[in-house]
Design a protein around this motif. Sequence first.
Motif: not given
Length: 391
Positions: A338-357, A382-391
Amino acid sequence: MTEHGVYAREAYSTFGGMDPHIPLLCCCDACKTIFVAFSHEFVFCRHDCVNQDYAKIFGFNRIAPGNWIYFKGTPKPGVVKSIFQGPDKEIVVVNYDGGPDQKFELPKVELDREESPDGYRLLPAQSAFTLLGDYVYHAIRNQFGIAVGLVNDGEKDKLVVLLKDNTLVFITLPPLAQNLPNDKLCEMVKGKLSQVFPEHCDKILVEAGQGIVFLKGLVKNFSLQREMDACVSALPRVRGCVNFTKIQVSPFITDSEIENAVYELLETPGMCMFDYKVSVSGGRVQVEASCYSGERPKDIEMRLGEIPGVRDLICLINEISDPMNVELCKEIETELSMNSLLHGTSIRVSCNNKKFLLEGRVQSTIQKQLALFTLLKKAKTTAVENRLRLK
């Protein structure tokens, strides 16, 4: 028959536990002849477990509860329920087909040398299931031996057994175990392929030999190649299928393009995959991913195999039965969408082994950092890994 030693050229085929009908490229170390054999037709190592196919025989095997045991003169093997050993005798309790237990009292036997610790095939009743190298017991002749060959006399397929008295016995396999004539087998396979793959069968050449079907020709993608293989292998009287078909791949498709197509498929809405890793080399694709239990897409392998340029595929999916922070991840995904600044993105959020992806694709580095900041603020970790790809 004994001068020629046969070995498999692939290293993995020397280990047990392989599925039936996996083709192995083999050759003879004497005459160097190369041919294709199938797992479970040859014994490369010990049997992993004993079942009704291999029965132990009192006086020749060490007996334990759960074994299948055959007493000479009985009509069939039974399951050992218990065994007791006294000073001069042994008592074996056996069950036949779930009926009342039967007790056998026999003189105590000391085994000096156990030839077949996993048991014997009982002949001639089990001739159709006997593998080359199996130790056998010929119930009619009351002799032990070993299966040394499979031959065809021009009319019938026969199992060749070398008995202990050096007699060579040829046992005709039962009708259902006989291989179809090559021309009839080819005709049956061609008919099935034309029925299931009418648009592609004209590019496929079918050959057969001793119940083994060989497919040659061109197919449009890896998924179709595998479907044809499965279709032929499932036909009755087919011992196995060797698929020599080649995939029509444009020389202009690069590994990078295939990798991007795989990522786009994994990031398709509703795919429900996360923590994914993709590697592509020479058109050979390996995908590792996770999903929640019961949410694995049933057609994931088929859809990956339909991507242009894929020549081979390994798909490893880990199903997680105890997911963490599922609702929180959905809330964060909704806020990001819903964030207008993130228009045109496809983002998935998950949590595995107590770390957010953070996974998916964005259009700029600013959007990538904004998504990360939003997740840190919402998840308060702060247990976050950012794997977002630039497209």
